[in-house]
Design a protein around this motif. Structure first.
Motif, PDB file in Angstrom:
ATOM      1  N   ASP A  86     -25.206  17.323  -5.917  1.00 20.01           N
ATOM      2  CA  ASP A  86     -25.231  16.186  -6.838  1.00 20.01           C
ATOM      3  C   ASP A  86     -23.872  15.816  -7.410  1.00 20.01           C
ATOM      4  OD1 ASP A  86     -25.076  18.414  -8.719  1.00 20.01           O
ATOM      5  OD2 ASP A  86     -27.250  18.557  -8.502  1.00 20.01           O
ATOM      6  N   ALA A  87     -23.293  16.674  -8.244  1.00 21.38           N
ATOM      7  CA  ALA A  87     -22.087  16.307  -8.990  1.00 21.38           C
ATOM      8  C   ALA A  87     -20.899  16.000  -8.085  1.00 21.38           C
ATOM      9  CB  ALA A  87     -21.729  17.435  -9.963  1.00 21.38           C
ATOM     10  N   CYS A  88     -20.697  16.792  -7.046  1.00 18.66           N
ATOM     11  CA  CYS A  88     -19.521  16.604  -6.191  1.00 18.66           C
ATOM     12  C   CYS A  88     -19.533  15.270  -5.437  1.00 18.66           C
ATOM     13  CB  CYS A  88     -19.382  17.763  -5.215  1.00 18.66           C
ATOM     14  SG  CYS A  88     -19.139  19.352  -6.036  1.00 18.66           S
ATOM     15  N   PRO A  89     -20.616  14.927  -4.727  1.00 19.24           N
ATOM     16  CA  PRO A  89     -20.587  13.627  -4.042  1.00 19.24           C
ATOM     17  C   PRO A  89     -20.481  12.460  -5.002  1.00 19.24           C
ATOM     18  CG  PRO A  89     -22.768  14.650  -3.882  1.00 19.24           C
ATOM     19  CD  PRO A  89     -21.837  15.701  -4.390  1.00 19.24           C
ATOM     20  N   THR A  90     -21.069  12.594  -6.194  1.00 21.11           N
ATOM     21  CA  THR A  90     -20.931  11.523  -7.180  1.00 21.11           C
ATOM     22  C   THR A  90     -19.479  11.368  -7.599  1.00 21.11           C
ATOM     23  OG1 THR A  90     -23.170  11.914  -8.022  1.00 21.11           O
ATOM     24  CG2 THR A  90     -21.674  10.679  -9.437  1.00 21.11           C
ATOM     25  N   SER A  91     -18.829  12.472  -7.945  1.00 21.89           N
ATOM     26  CA  SER A  91     -17.447  12.428  -8.418  1.00 21.89           C
ATOM     27  C   SER A  91     -16.483  11.991  -7.320  1.00 21.89           C
ATOM     28  CB  SER A  91     -17.034  13.794  -8.961  1.00 21.89           C
ATOM     29  OG  SER A  91     -17.799  14.133 -10.103  1.00 21.89           O
ATOM     30  N   LEU A  92     -16.666  12.498  -6.113  1.00 23.46           N
ATOM     31  CA  LEU A  92     -15.786  12.094  -5.019  1.00 23.46           C
ATOM     32  C   LEU A  92     -16.015  10.632  -4.652  1.00 23.46           C
ATOM     33  CD1 LEU A  92     -15.894  15.258  -2.750  1.00 23.46           C
ATOM     34  CD2 LEU A  92     -14.008  14.462  -4.173  1.00 23.46           C
ATOM     35  N   GLY A  93     -17.244  10.171  -4.858  1.00 24.28           N
ATOM     36  CA  GLY A  93     -17.525   8.757  -4.641  1.00 24.28           C
ATOM     37  C   GLY A  93     -16.753   7.889  -5.608  1.00 24.28           C
ATOM     38  N   TRP A  94     -16.682   8.332  -6.869  1.00 29.01           N
ATOM     39  CA  TRP A  94     -15.900   7.592  -7.864  1.00 29.01           C
ATOM     40  C   TRP A  94     -14.419   7.626  -7.515  1.00 29.01           C
ATOM     41  CZ3 TRP A  94     -18.524   4.186  -9.926  1.00 29.01           C
ATOM     42  CH2 TRP A  94     -19.707   4.389 -10.643  1.00 29.01           C
ATOM     43  N   ILE A  95     -13.919   8.769  -7.063  1.00 26.61           N
ATOM     44  CA  ILE A  95     -12.506   8.862  -6.690  1.00 26.61           C
ATOM     45  C   ILE A  95     -12.209   7.949  -5.503  1.00 26.61           C
ATOM     46  CG2 ILE A  95     -10.734  10.395  -5.758  1.00 26.61           C
ATOM     47  CD1 ILE A  95     -11.966  12.654  -7.436  1.00 26.61           C
ATOM     48  N   GLY A  96     -13.103   7.959  -4.499  1.00 28.23           N
ATOM     49  CA  GLY A  96     -12.922   7.065  -3.365  1.00 28.23           C
ATOM     50  C   GLY A  96     -12.932   5.610  -3.793  1.00 28.23           C
ATOM     51  N   GLY A  97     -13.855   5.272  -4.702  1.00 32.05           N
ATOM     52  CA  GLY A  97     -13.921   3.904  -5.210  1.00 32.05           C
ATOM     53  C   GLY A  97     -12.666   3.542  -5.979  1.00 32.05           C
ATOM     54  N   ALA A  98     -12.118   4.506  -6.738  1.00 37.25           N
ATOM     55  CA  ALA A  98     -10.889   4.258  -7.495  1.00 37.25           C
ATOM     56  C   ALA A  98      -9.710   4.007  -6.559  1.00 37.25           C
ATOM     57  CB  ALA A  98     -10.593   5.446  -8.408  1.00 37.25           C
ATOM     58  N   LEU A  99      -9.626   4.764  -5.483  1.00 41.85           N
ATOM     59  CA  LEU A  99      -8.557   4.548  -4.509  1.00 41.85           C
ATOM     60  C   LEU A  99      -8.642   3.149  -3.908  1.00 41.85           C
ATOM     61  CD1 LEU A  99      -8.601   8.033  -2.773  1.00 41.85           C
ATOM     62  CD2 LEU A  99      -6.723   7.102  -4.132  1.00 41.85           C
ATOM     63  N   ASN A 100      -9.863   2.666  -3.697  1.00 41.31           N
ATOM     64  CA  ASN A 100     -10.042   1.316  -3.160  1.00 41.31           C
ATOM     65  C   ASN A 100      -9.697   0.232  -4.179  1.00 41.31           C
ATOM     66  OD1 ASN A 100     -10.896   2.057  -0.576  1.00 41.31           O
ATOM     67  ND2 ASN A 100     -13.041   2.222  -1.202  1.00 41.31           N
ATOM     68  N   ARG A 101      -9.834   0.558  -5.456  1.00 43.36           N
ATOM     69  CA  ARG A 101      -9.598  -0.428  -6.518  1.00 43.36           C
ATOM     70  C   ARG A 101      -8.129  -0.536  -6.933  1.00 43.36           C
ATOM     71  NH1 ARG A 101     -14.038  -1.633 -10.303  1.00 43.36           N
ATOM     72  NH2 ARG A 101     -16.025  -1.010  -9.393  1.00 43.36           N
ATOM     73  N   LEU A 102      -7.295   0.353  -6.475  1.00 43.66           N
ATOM     74  CA  LEU A 102      -5.893   0.335  -6.881  1.00 43.66           C
ATOM     75  C   LEU A 102      -5.229  -0.982  -6.496  1.00 43.66           C
ATOM     76  CD1 LEU A 102      -4.809   3.924  -5.827  1.00 43.66           C
ATOM     77  CD2 LEU A 102      -4.859   3.051  -8.177  1.00 43.66           C
ATOM     78  N   PRO A 103      -4.349  -1.501  -7.350  1.00 42.55           N
ATOM     79  CA  PRO A 103      -3.587  -2.696  -6.980  1.00 42.55           C
ATOM     80  C   PRO A 103      -2.822  -2.463  -5.679  1.00 42.55           C
ATOM     81  CG  PRO A 103      -3.297  -2.181  -9.301  1.00 42.55           C
ATOM     82  CD  PRO A 103      -4.025  -1.012  -8.694  1.00 42.55           C
ATOM     83  N   GLU A 104      -2.530  -3.526  -4.965  1.00 41.29           N
ATOM     84  CA  GLU A 104      -1.902  -3.403  -3.648  1.00 41.29           C
ATOM     85  C   GLU A 104      -0.618  -2.584  -3.689  1.00 41.29           C
ATOM     86  OE1 GLU A 104      -0.305  -6.282  -0.010  1.00 41.29           O
ATOM     87  OE2 GLU A 104      -1.328  -7.141  -1.748  1.00 41.29           O
ATOM     88  N   GLU A 105       0.184  -2.781  -4.745  1.00 47.11           N
ATOM     89  CA  GLU A 105       1.459  -2.068  -4.813  1.00 47.11           C
ATOM     90  C   GLU A 105       1.293  -0.568  -5.044  1.00 47.11           C
ATOM     91  OE1 GLU A 105       0.776  -3.954  -8.950  1.00 47.11           O
ATOM     92  OE2 GLU A 105       0.387  -4.422  -6.833  1.00 47.11           O
ATOM     93  N   TRP A 106       0.079  -0.151  -5.414  1.00 51.87           N
ATOM     94  CA  TRP A 106      -0.189   1.261  -5.644  1.00 51.87           C
ATOM     95  C   TRP A 106      -0.838   1.940  -4.437  1.00 51.87           C
ATOM     96  CZ3 TRP A 106       1.100   4.602  -9.490  1.00 51.87           C
ATOM     97  CH2 TRP A 106       1.703   4.040 -10.617  1.00 51.87           C
ATOM     98  N   GLN A 107      -1.209   1.177  -3.422  1.00 47.21           N
ATOM     99  CA  GLN A 107      -1.839   1.768  -2.254  1.00 47.21           C
ATOM    100  C   GLN A 107      -0.877   2.750  -1.582  1.00 47.21           C
ATOM    101  OE1 GLN A 107      -5.023   1.359  -1.333  1.00 47.21           O
ATOM    102  NE2 GLN A 107      -5.361  -0.052  -3.036  1.00 47.21           N
ATOM    103  N   GLY A 108      -1.364   3.957  -1.306  1.00 49.42           N
ATOM    104  CA  GLY A 108      -0.537   4.987  -0.695  1.00 49.42           C
ATOM    105  C   GLY A 108       0.258   5.810  -1.689  1.00 49.42           C
ATOM    106  N   GLU A 109       0.183   5.448  -2.975  1.00 55.15           N
ATOM    107  CA  GLU A 109       0.929   6.163  -4.013  1.00 55.15           C
ATOM    108  C   GLU A 109       0.040   7.116  -4.803  1.00 55.15           C
ATOM    109  OE1 GLU A 109       4.230   5.945  -4.322  1.00 55.15           O
ATOM    110  OE2 GLU A 109       4.140   4.619  -2.576  1.00 55.15           O
ATOM    111  N   VAL A 110      -1.246   7.146  -4.475  1.00 50.35           N
ATOM    112  CA  VAL A 110      -2.209   7.989  -5.181  1.00 50.35           C
ATOM    113  C   VAL A 110      -3.096   8.676  -4.148  1.00 50.35           C
ATOM    114  CG1 VAL A 110      -3.993   8.079  -6.955  1.00 50.35           C
ATOM    115  CG2 VAL A 110      -2.218   6.296  -7.067  1.00 50.35           C
ATOM    116  N   ASN A 111      -3.421   9.928  -4.384  1.00 46.97           N
ATOM    117  CA  ASN A 111      -4.307  10.673  -3.490  1.00 46.97           C
ATOM    118  C   ASN A 111      -5.407  11.357  -4.281  1.00 46.97           C
ATOM    119  OD1 ASN A 111      -2.994  10.848  -0.585  1.00 46.97           O
ATOM    120  ND2 ASN A 111      -1.313  11.040  -2.046  1.00 46.97           N
ATOM    121  N   GLY A 112      -6.492  11.671  -3.597  1.00 43.17           N
ATOM    122  CA  GLY A 112      -7.541  12.495  -4.166  1.00 43.17           C
ATOM    123  C   GLY A 112      -7.507  13.850  -3.482  1.00 43.17           C
TER     124      GLY A 112
END
Length: 215
Positions: A86-112
Motif C-alpha cells: 500500500d504505502a510504497c506504491p502510493t508514495s512512489l506514485g506521488w514522486i513519479g507524478g512530481a517528476l512529471n510536474r516539474l517545470p521544463e527547465e527542471w527536467q533532469g535536475e531532480v531524481n527519485g
C-alpha cells in the motif's frame, strides 16, 4: 505446458497494480486514493534526524549507490520495498507524478530514489523492474542489513519484518515519509505520507528559490 509459480503470478499482479496506481496519481489531482492499510503498519519517523551520506552496494542505475553522485541535483528519497501492499506504491506514485510536474527547465535536475529495506527479496533486477513502472527518473538501491541499519537510524527510519499468512509473504512495517535532499546532500525537508505530487514540487521550488536568493 509450463506454468508460472504462484509467487511469480502474485508479483506480476503487484506490478500491474502499481502501474494502475501510477496512472491514477499522475493524472488525477487531489488527495491520494483511499487504500486498505490494514496489512501494513506505518511507523513514525524518529524525533531526531541527521540525514547524511548514503552508500549501498546494489543499485539499479550504477554499479553501486552513492548519494554523492547526485551532487548539484535534488533528490526525493523514500525507504520501502517492492512487496509493500500500500504505502510504497502510493508514495512512489506521488514522486513519479512530481517528476512529471516539474517545470521544463527542471527536467533532469531532480531524481527519485527508493531505498529497499527488504534485501532478501529485492534484487537489483526486481528493484529496476519495480521503480521503472513509476518513472524513469526513479532509481532503486539496497544492501545488507548491516549496510541499511546505520543509514535508517541516521534518517530516523523505523522498519521491522512481520510474518503473515499472506501469499505475498512477510510484510515490513516501516516509516513512510519522503525526504527532500538538496544539491549539497543536505536534508531539507521530511514530507509525511500522503504528500501529493503538487506539494512535493511546490516545496522543492520553494527551497530552490531560497537557495538562489542566498546566492
Amino acid at each position: 505446458m509450463n506454468r508460472l509459480p504462484v509467487s511469480s503470478l502474485i508479483w506480476a499482479f503487484a506490478v500491474v497494480a502499481a502501474g494502475a496506481l501510477l496512472v491514477y496519481v499522475t493524472l488525477v489531482p487531489g488527495e491520494p486514493p483511499q487504500r486498505d492499510f490494514a496489512a501494513h503498519a506505518q511507523l513514525p519517523v524518529a524525533d531526531e534526524v541527521q540525514g547524511g551520506p548514503i552508500e549501498l552496494p546494489v543499485a539499479t542505475h550504477a554499479k553501486r549507490f552513492d548519494l554523492d553522485d547526485y551532487a548539484g541535483q535534488y533528490v526525493w528519497l523514500y525507504f520501502g520495498y517492492t512487496s509493500c501492499p500500500d504505502a510504497c506504491p502510493t508514495s512512489l506514485g506521488w514522486i513519479g507524478g512530481a517528476l512529471n510536474r516539474l517545470p521544463e527547465e527542471w527536467q533532469g535536475e531532480v531524481n527519485g530514489v527508493l531505498i529497499s529495506v527488504d534485501p532478501k527479496r529485492d534484487t537489483e533486477d526486481r528493484l529496476a523492474d519495480y521503480v521503472g513502472h513509476f518513472h524513469a527518473g526513479i532509481h532503486g538501491a539496497t544492501g545488507s542489513e548491516d549496510d541499511l541499519r546505520p543509514i535508517a537510524e541516521r534518517y530516523g527510519v523505523f522498519y521491522e519484518r512481520r510474518a503473515t499468512e499472506s501469499a505475498m509473504g512477510d510484510v515490513i512495517d516501516h516509516s513512510s515519509s519522503t525526504y527532500l535532499i538538496g544539491p549539497d546532500g543536505e536534508l531539507l525537508e521530511i514530507h509525511p505520507h500522503g504528500t501529493s505530487a503538487a506539494e512535493l514540487v511546490g516545496a522543492l521550488l520553494e527551497h530552490a528559490g531560497r537557495r538562489e536568493s542566498a546566492d
